[in-house]
Design an enzyme around this catalytic site. Structure first.
Site, short mmCIF file in Angstrom:
data_model
loop_
_atom_site.label_atom_id
_atom_site.label_comp_id
_atom_site.label_asym_id
_atom_site.label_seq_id
_atom_site.Cartn_x
_atom_site.Cartn_y
_atom_site.Cartn_z
N ILE A 131 12.14 16.42 32.55
CA ILE A 131 12.42 17.86 32.52
C ILE A 131 13.83 18.15 32.00
CG2 ILE A 131 12.65 19.93 33.96
CD1 ILE A 131 10.55 18.59 35.89
N ASP A 155 27.53 10.20 36.23
CA ASP A 155 26.82 9.85 37.47
C ASP A 155 27.15 10.94 38.49
OD1 ASP A 155 25.88 8.87 39.84
OD2 ASP A 155 26.86 6.91 39.67
N TYR A 205 11.97 13.23 50.41
CA TYR A 205 11.95 14.12 49.23
C TYR A 205 11.77 15.57 49.69
CZ TYR A 205 10.67 15.73 44.54
OH TYR A 205 10.63 16.38 43.33
N PRO A 242 8.65 10.40 32.89
CA PRO A 242 8.73 8.94 33.05
C PRO A 242 8.69 8.50 34.51
CG PRO A 242 10.24 9.67 31.35
CD PRO A 242 9.69 10.93 31.97
N ARG A 283 5.66 6.28 39.33
CA ARG A 283 5.03 6.45 40.64
C ARG A 283 3.53 6.15 40.57
NH1 ARG A 283 8.84 10.45 40.62
NH2 ARG A 283 7.54 12.22 40.04
N ARG A 328 -4.65 17.50 42.69
CA ARG A 328 -3.95 18.43 43.58
C ARG A 328 -3.41 19.66 42.83
NH1 ARG A 328 1.61 15.06 45.34
NH2 ARG A 328 2.73 15.56 43.43
P1 NAD Z 1 12.79 11.62 35.77
O1 NAD Z 1 12.74 11.36 37.25
O2 NAD Z 1 11.78 10.92 34.94
O3 NAD Z 1 14.24 11.31 35.21
C1 NAD Z 1 15.34 11.37 36.05
C2 NAD Z 1 16.62 11.22 35.26
O4 NAD Z 1 17.69 11.24 36.22
C3 NAD Z 1 16.75 9.90 34.50
O5 NAD Z 1 17.12 10.17 33.16
C4 NAD Z 1 17.86 9.17 35.24
O6 NAD Z 1 18.64 8.32 34.41
C5 NAD Z 1 18.67 10.33 35.79
N1 NAD Z 1 19.52 9.97 36.93
C6 NAD Z 1 19.20 9.19 37.97
N2 NAD Z 1 20.26 9.04 38.79
C7 NAD Z 1 21.26 9.77 38.25
C8 NAD Z 1 22.60 10.02 38.63
N3 NAD Z 1 23.13 9.46 39.73
N4 NAD Z 1 23.37 10.82 37.85
C9 NAD Z 1 22.84 11.38 36.73
N5 NAD Z 1 21.59 11.17 36.31
C10 NAD Z 1 20.81 10.38 37.06
O7 NAD Z 1 12.71 13.19 35.52
P2 NAD Z 1 11.71 14.30 36.10
O8 NAD Z 1 10.51 13.67 36.75
O9 NAD Z 1 11.55 15.29 35.03
O10 NAD Z 1 12.53 14.93 37.33
C11 NAD Z 1 13.67 15.75 37.10
C12 NAD Z 1 13.87 16.62 38.32
O11 NAD Z 1 12.70 17.42 38.54
C13 NAD Z 1 14.11 15.85 39.63
O12 NAD Z 1 15.05 16.55 40.42
C14 NAD Z 1 12.75 15.89 40.30
O13 NAD Z 1 12.81 15.77 41.71
C15 NAD Z 1 12.27 17.27 39.89
N6 NAD Z 1 10.81 17.43 39.95
C16 NAD Z 1 10.00 16.62 39.23
C17 NAD Z 1 8.62 16.76 39.33
C18 NAD Z 1 7.68 15.88 38.58
O14 NAD Z 1 6.46 15.90 38.90
N7 NAD Z 1 8.12 15.13 37.58
C19 NAD Z 1 8.10 17.74 40.18
C20 NAD Z 1 8.96 18.56 40.90
C21 NAD Z 1 10.33 18.39 40.79
#
Ligand code: NAD
Length: 243
Positions: free
Chosen positions: A18, A58, A147, A183, A188, A205
């Site tokens: 995202i 970070d 979470y 990714p 997961r 779901r």
């Molecule tokens: P992702 O989990 O695939 O990618 C996460 C990114 O975070 C990676 O690029 C990683 O390098 C980076 N990251 C990890 N630790 C870090 C740190 N300490 N500092 C900076 N960057 C860091 O991405 P996603 O699934 O699109 O999720 C993004 C956000 O959306 C998250 O907060 C997640 O909880 C939320 N979210 C995702 C979903 C889903 O189904 N994918 C649903 C609801 C909410």
């Protein structure tokens, strides 16, 4: 909706999923985007896009956050996207997992907001968008204790910031996605052993019968960044999961 051309947007966790889709979507508006993440290899791909500057950051590191925002200077829009999904119930969860989840999913947002807010207040203008989730914020979801607790906390954080600064030009809203193809979602699914069964269960779901795309969530982030008459709200974007 406010014109975002020329605005400075900072996104955390922008190397994939995202966050990456959001960096690309904000760049299309004509904003200058600072895409930050810990994964420099993936960030390098984004750096090729006009309007996007990349930076290793970070968000668990206070000093690194303060230094990065001091260097960036003016920030008009902050999109706190970083977050991690731990699996498990309260009895299965390790304390170290809960500490990590709070640090990345909640405290990291507090770090970045503290870094940008003084400048936003000086200019009397700023939009903060925080990544929450339907899981925890909107409904209880099995096997997602750490979470869910932390994503619910993001809503409290968002509303507290909104309440304190609503009269000072600052807006703060949260996004609550359902299940989104990314990714880490792939990870997961693979982690569950039977990938196809896990994928079918995630899709089942979502009442719309499909997963969300990162681009759909990115569109909401862009909308909220420029939506000048809303603050303190949590926006579900979840394929009908919360209906
Ligand atoms: P992702 O989990 O695939 O990618 C996460 C990114 O975070 C990676 O690029 C990683 O390098 C980076 N990251 C990890 N630790 C870090 C740190 N300490 N500092 C900076 N960057 C860091 O991405 P996603 O699934 O699109 O999720 C993004 C956000 O959306 C998250 O907060 C997640 O909880 C939320 N979210 C995702 C979903 C889903 O189904 N994918 C649903 C609801 C909410």
């Amino acid at each position: 909706m406010a014109d975002l051309a020329g605005k400075v947007v900072v996104i955390t966790a922008a190397a994939q999923g995202i966050g990456k889709a959001s960096a690309l979507a904000f760049a299309k508006t004509g904003a200058t985007v600072h895409a930050t993440d810990i994964n420099e290899t993936l960030l390098a791909e984004l750096a090729k896009t006009p309007g996007i500057k990349t930076r290793k950051l970070d968000v668990l590191n206070d000093e690194a956050v303060n230094a990065a925002f001091a260097e960036i200077g003016r920030v008009d829009v902050l999109f706190n996207c970083a977050g991690f999904v731990h699996s498990g119930s309260i009895l299965e969860m390790k304390d170290s997992d809960l500490d990590f989840a709070f640090n990345l999913n909640v405290r990291a947002m507090i770090r970045t907001i503290r870094a940008v807010l003084p400048g936003m207040l000086e200019r009397g203008d700023g939009s903060i968008v925080n990544m929450s989730s339907v899981a925890g914020a909107g409904k209880g979801v099995p096997n997602r204790f750490a979470y869910g607790v932390t994503k619910a906390a993001v809503i409290g954080l968002t509303k507290a910031i909104a309440a304190d600064y609503v009269g000072k030009g600052i807006r703060c809203n949260a996004i609550c996605p359902g299940t989104v193809e990314s990714p880490s979602l792939q990870d997961r699914m693979h982690a569950q052993g039977d990938y196809e069964a896990a994928r079918a269960a995630f899709i089942a779901r979502q009442p719309m019968g499909r997963l969300g795309t990162p681009e759909e969530i990115a569109d909401l982030a862009v909308y909220l960044a420029g939506a000048t008459y809303t603050s303190g709200q949590a926006y579900n974007i979840d394929g009908g999961w919360s209906i």
